[in-house]
Design a protein around this motif. Structure first.
Motif, PDB file in Angstrom:
ATOM      1  N   LEU A  44      31.019   4.299  80.522  1.00 30.88           N
ATOM      2  CA  LEU A  44      30.613   5.662  80.863  1.00 30.88           C
ATOM      3  C   LEU A  44      31.585   6.696  80.287  1.00 30.88           C
ATOM      4  O   LEU A  44      32.784   6.434  80.132  1.00 30.88           O
ATOM      5  CB  LEU A  44      30.551   5.828  82.379  1.00 30.88           C
ATOM      6  N   ARG A  45      31.054   7.896  80.007  1.00 32.69           N
ATOM      7  CA  ARG A  45      31.901   9.018  79.627  1.00 32.69           C
ATOM      8  C   ARG A  45      32.838   9.361  80.776  1.00 32.69           C
ATOM      9  O   ARG A  45      32.518   9.152  81.945  1.00 32.69           O
ATOM     10  CB  ARG A  45      31.028  10.211  79.279  1.00 32.69           C
ATOM     11  N   GLU A  47      33.603  12.105  82.128  1.00 34.64           N
ATOM     12  CA  GLU A  47      33.066  13.052  83.100  1.00 34.64           C
ATOM     13  C   GLU A  47      32.276  12.335  84.204  1.00 34.64           C
ATOM     14  O   GLU A  47      32.360  12.707  85.383  1.00 34.64           O
ATOM     15  CB  GLU A  47      32.165  14.077  82.406  1.00 34.64           C
ATOM     16  N   LEU A  48      31.527  11.293  83.829  1.00 34.95           N
ATOM     17  CA  LEU A  48      30.746  10.539  84.814  1.00 34.95           C
ATOM     18  C   LEU A  48      31.645   9.620  85.640  1.00 34.95           C
ATOM     19  O   LEU A  48      31.413   9.430  86.838  1.00 34.95           O
ATOM     20  CB  LEU A  48      29.653   9.726  84.106  1.00 34.95           C
ATOM     21  N   LYS A  49      32.693   9.081  85.000  1.00 34.65           N
ATOM     22  CA  LYS A  49      33.657   8.290  85.765  1.00 34.65           C
ATOM     23  C   LYS A  49      34.317   9.148  86.839  1.00 34.65           C
ATOM     24  O   LYS A  49      34.489   8.716  87.986  1.00 34.65           O
ATOM     25  CB  LYS A  49      34.730   7.723  84.830  1.00 34.65           C
ATOM     26  N   ALA A  51      33.043  11.706  88.283  1.00 36.83           N
ATOM     27  CA  ALA A  51      32.063  11.983  89.334  1.00 36.83           C
ATOM     28  C   ALA A  51      31.969  10.810  90.307  1.00 36.83           C
ATOM     29  O   ALA A  51      31.866  11.007  91.529  1.00 36.83           O
ATOM     30  CB  ALA A  51      30.701  12.273  88.710  1.00 36.83           C
ATOM     31  N   LEU A  71      23.163   9.672  90.185  1.00 40.93           N
ATOM     32  CA  LEU A  71      23.917  10.797  89.638  1.00 40.93           C
ATOM     33  C   LEU A  71      23.198  11.349  88.407  1.00 40.93           C
ATOM     34  O   LEU A  71      22.811  10.576  87.521  1.00 40.93           O
ATOM     35  CB  LEU A  71      25.328  10.368  89.207  1.00 40.93           C
ATOM     36  N   THR A  73      23.233  12.875  84.763  1.00 39.46           N
ATOM     37  CA  THR A  73      24.234  12.685  83.706  1.00 39.46           C
ATOM     38  C   THR A  73      24.591  13.977  82.981  1.00 39.46           C
ATOM     39  O   THR A  73      25.566  14.007  82.229  1.00 39.46           O
ATOM     40  CB  THR A  73      23.739  11.651  82.685  1.00 39.46           C
ATOM     41  N   ASN A  77      25.047  11.282  78.848  1.00 40.75           N
ATOM     42  CA  ASN A  77      24.485   9.957  78.635  1.00 40.75           C
ATOM     43  C   ASN A  77      23.050  10.140  78.168  1.00 40.75           C
ATOM     44  O   ASN A  77      22.387  11.113  78.564  1.00 40.75           O
ATOM     45  CB  ASN A  77      24.531   9.162  79.951  1.00 40.75           C
ATOM     46  N   GLN A  81      19.640  10.194  84.300  1.00 35.93           N
ATOM     47  CA  GLN A  81      20.369   9.884  85.521  1.00 35.93           C
ATOM     48  C   GLN A  81      20.867   8.437  85.470  1.00 35.93           C
ATOM     49  O   GLN A  81      20.300   7.593  84.773  1.00 35.93           O
ATOM     50  CB  GLN A  81      19.506  10.084  86.760  1.00 35.93           C
TER      51      GLN A  81
END
Length: 504
Positions: A44-45, A47-49, A51, A71, A73, A77, A81
């Motif tokens: 994952l990017r 930013e998502l990690k 989150a 979540l 994205t 991504n 979601q």
């Protein structure tokens, strides 16, 4: 390279491509799995990690078993979601993967998401090999997406599971991968079918309906089917089943399904399932509170129909016989009465001390009939007692057996299936409570101590020396609240355990 499952090509597929190679639509989500000890998935990017870490810090998502969150994205991504599903502690077993898949699909459907793409290698430590994991995930998605049928004037708007695509990185052999998905599909489909039958209202499902459903299965899957009506029950001496069912306007039926996968009819496993399509208790009338749940009293028979459906699809090299004595237990001027003494197919007589202990009476004839038809070992499945609920709650099915080696094999099958099964003692002293002064045996004890055990041992008297196991699903066949892979209502408990035992 992509592949489609031959059993349900509309639903499951796999690919060795990367998620970035796809073009997901707005109704699609990418699913990741996390154990409690691991950081967010490395693919994952950042930013998502971040989150996901934020959800953990806010105590919204701790990656526990049965937890899942959706979540957006936000363009980080290709998928609009993602869903993160918890596996609990590191070293997840197959059941953890089933429960995670069920949690993920429920969360997805609640959010209007009908298409899922799955990262099957999104955790580093697991006890299950990739093929076992994919099979468990397949079962979990199908079991978790189950909806109970409603009869409302305006049908509720529901999002259905449309597609599941696995991103596979281990380059597993294609035939084995397809087999894992296909087997998971068949086992879960059989369970969901048993759930449907169990949830059917009693006015829409009577012994004749159950017999018709068995005939339909036989025709669809090449099984042999025979049904004895009430007149034939009298003629053949199946007076246990006949007497339990005679109080209803819907007469009883003895239902038999036969699958022969070996050249000779030997080494036959006999399955006997309680098919009481509604249980009022008869003259020993139940209390009104909770009686509506007695639509599930044919749960044992429903399990057997599910098992035979799966066997008909898989065509294993085994011989299996399913016997379902089916009746409706009603009070009327013709009904069985406390104090009656009745005969059975075995020739043994029963003193009826409680007409609400009717399941064991009809199973007595079912077990004897299975032996007559060639069964060399027998497993009976029944929502037999409320006592098992007192002993084990609704978490585990209780078991009583006369053969520990046989029982051990079934316990191992239950472990593989993820279903909980607990063996209860069968000490000879328990049988003392079933002694009658006027008949060979009585159907209910005075103080009801050890009721789950004595109820099972009553059936065991008719198994005699034949290796036999009794499964009491009185606590597990029907749940008042969703849990794990099981929904509220009918669960199909023991379908997958029996299939793991039969098919391996």
């Amino acid at each position: 390279m992509n592949g489609w499952n031959s059993t349900d090509s509309r639903l499951f597929s796999w690919t060795y491509d990367s998620p970035e190679a796809g073009s997901p639509d707005r109704n699609e989500a990418l699913v990741y799995f996390m154990s409690q000890e691991e950081a967010p998935p490395p693919l994952l990017r950042q930013e998502l990690k971040d989150a996901i870490v934020g959800l953990s810090e806010a105590k919204v998502f701790a990656a526990g078993r049965g937890e899942a969150e959706v979540l957006p994205t936000l363009g980080f991504n290709p998928y609009p979601q993602i869903i993160i599903a918890g596996l609990g502690p590191s070293g997840a077993d197959a059941q953890a993967w089933r429960e995670a898949a069920a949690a993920a699909v429920r969360k997805a459907l609640a959010r209007g998401i009908g298409k899922l793409a799955i990262m099957t290698d999104s955790v580093g430590k697991t006890e299950s090999d990739p093929l076992t994991r994919i099979r468990a995930l397949t079962e979990g998605f199908m079991l978790g997406s189950y909806y109970r049928q409603t009869y409302k004037k305006t049908a509720p708007s529901r999002v259905l599971l449309e597609q599941v695509k696995y991103y596979v990185t281990d380059k597993a052999e294609e035939a084995k991968l397809q087999d894992a998905i296909q087997t998971g599909c068949i086992y879960a489909s059989a369970t969901n079918y048993a759930r449907d039958l169990t949830n059917t209202p009693g006015n829409a499902f009577v012994p004749e309906t159950m017999a018709s459903e068995a005939k339909r299965l036989a025709e669809a899957y090449g099984l042999e089917c025979a049904v004895l009506d009430d007149k034939q029950l009298l003629e053949q001496g199946m007076l246990g089943l006949y007497n339990v069912g005679k109080g209803s306007i819907h007469p009883p039926r003895m239902i038999v399904l036969k699958y022969q996968g070996l050249p000779e009819w030997k080494n036959v496993l006999g399955l006997v399932g309680k098919g009481v399509t509604f249980d009022t208790g008869g003259i020993s009338l139940k209390k009104a509170d909770g009686m509506d749940e007695m639509i599930s009293d044919m749960g044992g028979g429903a399990v057997l129909l599910g098992v035979m459906k799966a066997i008909g699809e898989m065509k294993p090299q085994v011989n299996v016989l399913a016997v379902i004595p089916s009746a409706e237990n009603m009070p009327s001027d013709r009904a069985l009465k406390p104090g009656d003494v009745i005969s059975t197919l075995s020739g043994k007589t029963i003193e009826v001390t409680n007409t609400d202990a009717e399941g064991r009476i009809i199973l007595a004839d079912g077990v004897t009939y299975a032996k007559q038809l060639g069964a060399g070992r027998i497993i009976d499945v029944a929502t037999l007692t409320g006592a098992v609920l007192v002993s084990l709650g609704d978490l585990a099915t209780g078991a009583v057996s006369n053969n520990d080696a046989f029982m051990k094999e079934l316990l191992q099958a239950a472990e593989r299936s993820g279903e909980r099964l607990w063996q209860l003692p069968a000490y000879p002293e328990y049988k003392e409570a079933l002694k009658s002064s006027v008949a060979d045996i009585k159907n209910s004890t005075v103080n009801r101590w050890a009721g789950a055990i004595t109820g099972g041992l009553f059936i065991g008297e008719f198994a005699e020396d034949t290796p036999w196991i009794h499964l009491d699903t009185g606590g597990t066949a029907y749940l008042l609240k969703e849990r794990g892979v099981d929904p509220e209502g009918g669960t199909g408990a023991m379908v997958r355990t029996l299939l793991h035992y039969i098919v391996h």
